[in-house]
Motif scaffolding. Sequence first.
Motif, PDB file in Angstrom:
ATOM      1  N   GLU A   1      -2.202   1.693  -5.043  1.00 35.21           N
ATOM      2  CA  GLU A   1      -1.942   2.548  -6.207  1.00 35.21           C
ATOM      3  C   GLU A   1      -3.178   2.759  -7.068  1.00 35.21           C
ATOM      4  OE1 GLU A   1       1.737   1.953  -8.418  1.00 35.21           O
ATOM      5  OE2 GLU A   1       2.476   0.815  -6.691  1.00 35.21           O
ATOM      6  N   ASP A   2      -4.024   1.745  -7.166  1.00 33.64           N
ATOM      7  CA  ASP A   2      -5.227   1.856  -7.993  1.00 33.64           C
ATOM      8  C   ASP A   2      -6.462   2.256  -7.183  1.00 33.64           C
ATOM      9  OD1 ASP A   2      -5.654  -0.445  -6.559  1.00 33.64           O
ATOM     10  OD2 ASP A   2      -6.080  -1.703  -8.297  1.00 33.64           O
ATOM     11  N   ALA A   3      -6.269   2.643  -5.939  1.00 31.10           N
ATOM     12  CA  ALA A   3      -7.359   3.070  -5.050  1.00 31.10           C
ATOM     13  C   ALA A   3      -8.442   1.993  -4.917  1.00 31.10           C
ATOM     14  CB  ALA A   3      -7.947   4.406  -5.502  1.00 31.10           C
ATOM     15  N   PHE A   4      -8.020   0.756  -4.635  1.00 32.35           N
ATOM     16  CA  PHE A   4      -8.943  -0.346  -4.349  1.00 32.35           C
ATOM     17  C   PHE A   4      -9.704  -0.056  -3.060  1.00 32.35           C
ATOM     18  CE2 PHE A   4      -9.304  -4.424  -1.926  1.00 32.35           C
ATOM     19  CZ  PHE A   4     -10.282  -5.032  -2.700  1.00 32.35           C
ATOM     20  N   TRP A   5      -9.058   0.580  -2.119  1.00 29.15           N
ATOM     21  CA  TRP A   5      -9.622   0.950  -0.827  1.00 29.15           C
ATOM     22  C   TRP A   5      -8.776   2.113  -0.300  1.00 29.15           C
ATOM     23  CZ3 TRP A   5      -7.603   0.752   4.277  1.00 29.15           C
ATOM     24  CH2 TRP A   5      -6.235   0.461   4.313  1.00 29.15           C
ATOM     25  N   ALA A   6      -9.189   2.728   0.779  1.00 24.14           N
ATOM     26  CA  ALA A   6      -8.392   3.785   1.401  1.00 24.14           C
ATOM     27  C   ALA A   6      -8.756   3.900   2.873  1.00 24.14           C
ATOM     28  CB  ALA A   6      -8.619   5.124   0.695  1.00 24.14           C
ATOM     29  N   LEU A   7      -7.806   4.385   3.637  1.00 23.76           N
ATOM     30  CA  LEU A   7      -7.988   4.648   5.057  1.00 23.76           C
ATOM     31  C   LEU A   7      -7.411   6.028   5.334  1.00 23.76           C
ATOM     32  CD1 LEU A   7      -8.412   3.655   8.106  1.00 23.76           C
ATOM     33  CD2 LEU A   7      -5.977   3.163   8.011  1.00 23.76           C
TER      34      LEU A   7
ATOM     35  N   GLU B   1      -7.164  12.349  14.501  1.00 24.11           N
ATOM     36  CA  GLU B   1      -6.896  12.181  15.926  1.00 24.11           C
ATOM     37  C   GLU B   1      -8.060  11.556  16.705  1.00 24.11           C
ATOM     38  OE1 GLU B   1      -7.432  16.606  15.012  1.00 24.11           O
ATOM     39  OE2 GLU B   1      -6.259  14.960  14.246  1.00 24.11           O
ATOM     40  N   TRP B   2      -9.295  11.588  16.192  1.00 24.34           N
ATOM     41  CA  TRP B   2     -10.436  11.029  16.899  1.00 24.34           C
ATOM     42  C   TRP B   2     -11.030   9.791  16.237  1.00 24.34           C
ATOM     43  CZ3 TRP B   2     -11.008  12.667  21.603  1.00 24.34           C
ATOM     44  CH2 TRP B   2     -10.604  13.951  21.928  1.00 24.34           C
ATOM     45  N   TYR B   3     -10.704   9.548  14.970  1.00 23.58           N
ATOM     46  CA  TYR B   3     -11.327   8.449  14.234  1.00 23.58           C
ATOM     47  C   TYR B   3     -10.485   8.076  13.021  1.00 23.58           C
ATOM     48  CZ  TYR B   3     -12.694  12.512  11.500  1.00 23.58           C
ATOM     49  OH  TYR B   3     -12.661  13.673  10.788  1.00 23.58           O
ATOM     50  N   SER B   4     -10.848   6.946  12.411  1.00 27.01           N
ATOM     51  CA  SER B   4     -10.297   6.551  11.115  1.00 27.01           C
ATOM     52  C   SER B   4     -11.472   6.409  10.165  1.00 27.01           C
ATOM     53  CB  SER B   4      -9.565   5.207  11.210  1.00 27.01           C
ATOM     54  OG  SER B   4      -8.387   5.337  11.959  1.00 27.01           O
ATOM     55  N   LEU B   5     -11.243   6.723   8.897  1.00 25.73           N
ATOM     56  CA  LEU B   5     -12.268   6.575   7.867  1.00 25.73           C
ATOM     57  C   LEU B   5     -11.868   5.436   6.940  1.00 25.73           C
ATOM     58  CD1 LEU B   5     -12.779  10.330   6.895  1.00 25.73           C
ATOM     59  CD2 LEU B   5     -14.249   8.937   8.366  1.00 25.73           C
ATOM     60  N   PHE B   6     -12.651   4.372   6.912  1.00 22.11           N
ATOM     61  CA  PHE B   6     -12.427   3.259   6.000  1.00 22.11           C
ATOM     62  C   PHE B   6     -13.279   3.512   4.760  1.00 22.11           C
ATOM     63  CE2 PHE B   6     -11.071   1.403   9.940  1.00 22.11           C
ATOM     64  CZ  PHE B   6     -10.052   0.528   9.571  1.00 22.11           C
ATOM     65  N   ALA B   7     -12.681   3.401   3.588  1.00 24.07           N
ATOM     66  CA  ALA B   7     -13.398   3.686   2.350  1.00 24.07           C
ATOM     67  C   ALA B   7     -13.118   2.614   1.305  1.00 24.07           C
ATOM     68  CB  ALA B   7     -12.990   5.059   1.818  1.00 24.07           C
TER      69      ALA B   7
ATOM     70  N   CYS C   1       0.862  -1.176   0.000  1.00 18.67           N
ATOM     71  CA  CYS C   1       0.000   0.000   0.000  1.00 18.67           C
ATOM     72  C   CYS C   1       0.900   1.228   0.000  1.00 18.67           C
ATOM     73  CB  CYS C   1      -0.877   0.031   1.252  1.00 18.67           C
ATOM     74  SG  CYS C   1      -2.078  -1.293   1.331  1.00 18.67           S
ATOM     75  N   ILE C   2       0.302   2.372  -0.179  1.00 21.53           N
ATOM     76  CA  ILE C   2       1.029   3.636  -0.146  1.00 21.53           C
ATOM     77  C   ILE C   2       0.491   4.450   1.026  1.00 21.53           C
ATOM     78  CG2 ILE C   2       1.502   5.788  -1.372  1.00 21.53           C
ATOM     79  CD1 ILE C   2       0.909   4.183  -3.968  1.00 21.53           C
ATOM     80  N   SER C   3       1.385   4.971   1.834  1.00 19.33           N
ATOM     81  CA  SER C   3       1.021   5.826   2.953  1.00 19.33           C
ATOM     82  C   SER C   3       1.473   7.246   2.629  1.00 19.33           C
ATOM     83  CB  SER C   3       1.717   5.342   4.224  1.00 19.33           C
ATOM     84  OG  SER C   3       1.565   6.301   5.236  1.00 19.33           O
ATOM     85  N   VAL C   4       0.562   8.201   2.794  1.00 24.03           N
ATOM     86  CA  VAL C   4       0.878   9.605   2.504  1.00 24.03           C
ATOM     87  C   VAL C   4       0.560  10.443   3.739  1.00 24.03           C
ATOM     88  CG1 VAL C   4       0.384  11.575   1.001  1.00 24.03           C
ATOM     89  CG2 VAL C   4       0.284   9.256   0.068  1.00 24.03           C
TER      90      VAL C   4
END
Length: 171
Positions: free
Chosen positions: A107-113, A117-123, A52-55
């Motif tokens: 790289e192909d944006a199959f999923w994203a996170l 500071e208060w939450y994570s967004l799973f997409a 995965c790629i972390s930005v």
Amino acid sequence: MLTEEGREAEFNPEWVRNRGWKVVPVESGWRLPVEHIPRLMSVLKGAGYTHCISVFNQPGYIRNLPVLVESQPPNDMTTCQLVEVDEADFQEYNRELSPFRTVLTTEDAFWALSTHEWYSLFAGTPATVEAILGEPIEQAEQEFLEYASVLAGGPSPDESILQLAKRYAAL
């Protein structure tokens, strides 16, 4: 991601709708929730991903904390890196980047996170998000709404998290 100040960790709703994705907020605070890592590894490996790629996604200062926290990474920290699809690398991602907002994706944006500071967004597609979370989207949304409601009614009310929960549930 949105470009409005203070909302850089949020997904652009139009982009999400155009991809047929669902975004589900999860209580976690600045990191990938540890309990989701094994399921995430299984989903990514099952789809054939090896990395995965972390930005780094946190400009300037974080203003909504009780103290002003500088949010620029240390000079020796990379702001974009590959994360191997294995538990050890994801644990390292959590350890190294947990003090910062980040976006993690393929790289192909199959999923994203997106971490905050208060939450994570799973997409991702609804099926992908449910597989990663290990529960139906509606259940995960309800759990986050309960968390957001507690925060909104606490000693330092934060209606923005409650609004965020409702906004993503409506997408």
